[in-house]
Scaffold this motif. Structure first.
Motif, mmCIF file in Angstrom:
data_model
loop_
_atom_site.group_PDB
_atom_site.id
_atom_site.type_symbol
_atom_site.label_atom_id
_atom_site.label_comp_id
_atom_site.label_asym_id
_atom_site.label_seq_id
_atom_site.Cartn_x
_atom_site.Cartn_y
_atom_site.Cartn_z
ATOM 1 N N GLY A 38 -9.583 77.125 39.020
ATOM 2 C CA GLY A 38 -9.130 75.854 38.486
ATOM 3 C C GLY A 38 -8.076 75.199 39.353
ATOM 4 N N GLU A 39 -7.826 73.934 39.094
ATOM 5 C CA GLU A 39 -6.770 73.208 39.795
ATOM 6 C C GLU A 39 -5.389 73.774 39.445
ATOM 7 O OE1 GLU A 39 -7.102 70.848 41.994
ATOM 8 O OE2 GLU A 39 -9.220 70.303 41.818
ATOM 9 N N ASP A 40 -5.325 74.558 38.372
ATOM 10 C CA ASP A 40 -4.054 75.135 37.926
ATOM 11 C C ASP A 40 -3.752 76.476 38.592
ATOM 12 O OD1 ASP A 40 -6.050 76.595 36.754
ATOM 13 O OD2 ASP A 40 -5.346 76.361 34.689
ATOM 14 N N GLY A 41 -4.599 76.896 39.561
ATOM 15 C CA GLY A 41 -4.353 78.151 40.263
ATOM 16 C C GLY A 41 -4.829 79.381 39.524
ATOM 17 N N MET A 42 -5.584 79.180 38.444
ATOM 18 C CA MET A 42 -6.104 80.295 37.665
ATOM 19 C C MET A 42 -7.595 80.475 37.933
ATOM 20 S SD MET A 42 -3.418 81.384 36.181
ATOM 21 C CE MET A 42 -4.126 82.591 35.032
ATOM 22 N N LEU A 43 -8.055 81.708 37.725
ATOM 23 C CA LEU A 43 -9.459 82.061 37.897
ATOM 24 C C LEU A 43 -10.056 82.293 36.510
ATOM 25 C CD1 LEU A 43 -11.364 82.678 40.387
ATOM 26 C CD2 LEU A 43 -10.989 85.088 39.841
ATOM 27 N N TYR A 44 -11.121 81.573 36.197
ATOM 28 C CA TYR A 44 -11.762 81.665 34.871
ATOM 29 C C TYR A 44 -13.126 82.327 35.012
ATOM 30 C CZ TYR A 44 -8.175 78.298 33.530
ATOM 31 O OH TYR A 44 -6.966 77.680 33.300
ATOM 32 N N THR A 45 -13.286 83.452 34.341
ATOM 33 C CA THR A 45 -14.556 84.180 34.357
ATOM 34 C C THR A 45 -15.187 84.106 32.979
ATOM 35 O OG1 THR A 45 -13.651 85.724 35.977
ATOM 36 C CG2 THR A 45 -15.688 86.369 34.855
ATOM 37 N N TYR A 46 -16.448 83.704 32.934
ATOM 38 C CA TYR A 46 -17.184 83.589 31.674
ATOM 39 C C TYR A 46 -18.153 84.762 31.568
ATOM 40 C CZ TYR A 46 -15.568 78.794 30.855
ATOM 41 O OH TYR A 46 -14.800 77.690 30.615
ATOM 42 N N ILE A 47 -17.978 85.563 30.540
ATOM 43 C CA ILE A 47 -18.898 86.663 30.265
ATOM 44 C C ILE A 47 -19.846 86.204 29.168
ATOM 45 C CG2 ILE A 47 -19.122 89.047 29.486
ATOM 46 C CD1 ILE A 47 -16.376 89.601 30.640
ATOM 47 N N MET A 48 -21.103 86.007 29.538
ATOM 48 C CA MET A 48 -22.089 85.469 28.613
ATOM 49 C C MET A 48 -22.642 86.572 27.721
ATOM 50 S SD MET A 48 -21.824 82.423 29.715
ATOM 51 C CE MET A 48 -23.032 81.732 28.573
ATOM 52 N N LEU A 49 -22.718 86.278 26.435
ATOM 53 C CA LEU A 49 -23.251 87.230 25.463
ATOM 54 C C LEU A 49 -24.608 86.757 24.964
ATOM 55 C CD1 LEU A 49 -20.073 87.844 23.261
ATOM 56 C CD2 LEU A 49 -20.813 89.120 25.270
ATOM 57 N N ARG A 50 -25.556 87.678 24.896
ATOM 58 C CA ARG A 50 -26.860 87.338 24.324
ATOM 59 C C ARG A 50 -26.787 87.562 22.824
ATOM 60 N NH1 ARG A 50 -31.599 90.949 26.195
ATOM 61 N NH2 ARG A 50 -31.259 92.044 24.227
ATOM 62 N N PRO A 51 -26.939 86.522 22.023
ATOM 63 C CA PRO A 51 -26.764 86.664 20.569
ATOM 64 C C PRO A 51 -27.882 87.470 19.933
ATOM 65 C CG PRO A 51 -27.561 84.476 21.093
ATOM 66 C CD PRO A 51 -27.276 85.146 22.409
ATOM 67 N N ASP A 52 -27.528 88.192 18.884
ATOM 68 C CA ASP A 52 -28.516 88.911 18.083
ATOM 69 C C ASP A 52 -28.885 88.058 16.873
ATOM 70 O OD1 ASP A 52 -28.665 91.486 19.480
ATOM 71 O OD2 ASP A 52 -26.577 91.698 18.883
ATOM 72 N N ASN A 53 -30.106 88.180 16.432
ATOM 73 C CA ASN A 53 -30.564 87.467 15.238
ATOM 74 C C ASN A 53 -30.130 88.262 14.013
ATOM 75 O OD1 ASN A 53 -31.832 86.002 13.271
ATOM 76 N ND2 ASN A 53 -33.870 86.097 14.194
ATOM 77 N N ILE A 54 -28.961 87.902 13.458
ATOM 78 C CA ILE A 54 -28.409 88.684 12.352
ATOM 79 C C ILE A 54 -29.207 88.508 11.066
ATOM 80 C CG2 ILE A 54 -26.068 88.660 13.315
ATOM 81 C CD1 ILE A 54 -25.356 86.498 11.307
ATOM 82 N N SER A 55 -30.120 87.517 11.033
ATOM 83 C CA SER A 55 -30.926 87.323 9.822
ATOM 84 C C SER A 55 -31.893 88.483 9.592
ATOM 85 C CB SER A 55 -31.705 86.005 9.903
ATOM 86 O OG SER A 55 -32.623 86.030 10.976
ATOM 87 N N VAL A 56 -32.154 89.282 10.632
ATOM 88 C CA VAL A 56 -33.066 90.420 10.470
ATOM 89 C C VAL A 56 -32.305 91.745 10.440
ATOM 90 C CG1 VAL A 56 -34.940 89.178 11.609
ATOM 91 C CG2 VAL A 56 -33.434 90.623 12.968
ATOM 92 N N LEU A 57 -30.969 91.690 10.461
ATOM 93 C CA LEU A 57 -30.166 92.901 10.428
ATOM 94 C C LEU A 57 -29.695 93.192 9.012
ATOM 95 C CD1 LEU A 57 -27.906 92.410 13.602
ATOM 96 C CD2 LEU A 57 -30.047 93.684 13.420
ATOM 97 N N GLY A 58 -29.498 94.479 8.723
ATOM 98 C CA GLY A 58 -28.963 94.866 7.430
ATOM 99 C C GLY A 58 -27.466 94.614 7.356
ATOM 100 N N ARG A 59 -26.928 94.686 6.141
ATOM 101 C CA ARG A 59 -25.497 94.400 5.941
ATOM 102 C C ARG A 59 -24.618 95.358 6.736
ATOM 103 N NH1 ARG A 59 -21.232 95.727 2.463
ATOM 104 N NH2 ARG A 59 -19.891 93.944 1.935
#
Length: 206
Positions: A38-59
């Motif tokens: 960034g212009e602010d001198g910081m490094l931004y790393t994005y860790i992408m998550l693959r979402p799970d379909n919680i509608s088919v998961l049990g409680r």
């Protein structure tokens, strides 16, 4: 000289607005993982998550995922979360059909409206995982080696807690920006410069 400075200022205005100085290759894995300096001198790393379909998961499975996420956030306090919807919203359509079904005097029209609502519900269920989730890490840009070690430790921690995770690539960033600023959920490949794809098509046909 003054005109050149003005042009440089215009060209960099969008990057400054996005706090995006440059993409920094992380050399982690072989999938083109990058971070944003960034212009602010910081490094931004994005860790992408693959979402799970919680509608088919049990409680119990859903609760386990919640606990795992809590553990990750407590272990890595500097993590930030980002959730962006990349699915169409059909609520306005459903609201219209529902109103039409309630006000129409035709039984056939009412039946068609209810069928359309049910169909849109099926689409929403099928697209329930069509969202972009990311965990964002911040490091000082001038300490790249330390940042790499921290990123790998965090990535391994997330995977140990049963989440599917990968570090964002340049194309991942461009897609996130397209969704956030333009609402474009359909384009898979975003060009580096607006209109570049049309120039490439014209050159190919010459």
């Amino acid at each position: 000289m003054k005109s050149n400075k003005k042009n440089d200022k215009k060209e960099s205005a969008t990057q400054q607005l996005l706090n995006l100085k440059q993409f920094v290759p992380l050399q982690i894995g072989d999938n083109g993982a990058v971070a944003i300096e960034g212009e602010d001198g910081m490094l931004y790393t994005y860790i992408m998550l693959r979402p799970d379909n919680i509608s088919v998961l049990g409680r119990s499975e859903v609760l386990a995922k919640i606990r795992n996420l809590q553990n990750i956030l407590s272990d890595v306090a500097e993590l930030q979360m980002l959730c962006m919807s990349s699915a169409q919203n059909y609520e306005d359509n459903k609201r219209y059909y529902r109103h039409l079904a309630e006000t129409t005097e035709s039984p056939k029209v009412k039946q068609l409206c209810l069928q359309e609502i049910a169909y849109l519900d099926e689409i929403n269920i099928a697209m329930s995982t069509s969202r972009e989730f990311a965990m964002i890490l911040r490091h000082r840009a001038d300490r790249l080696d330390d940042a790499r070690r921290s990123i790998m430790q965090t990535l391994n921690l997330i995977r140990e807690h049963q989440f599917h995770a990968r570090i964002a690539t340049k194309d991942s960033f461009k897609r996130l920006l397209a969704i956030y600023y333009v609402g474009d959920i359909y384009t898979e490949h975003v060009p580096d410069f607006d209109g570049m794809q049309y120039m490439e098509v014209n050159n190919a046909t010459v």
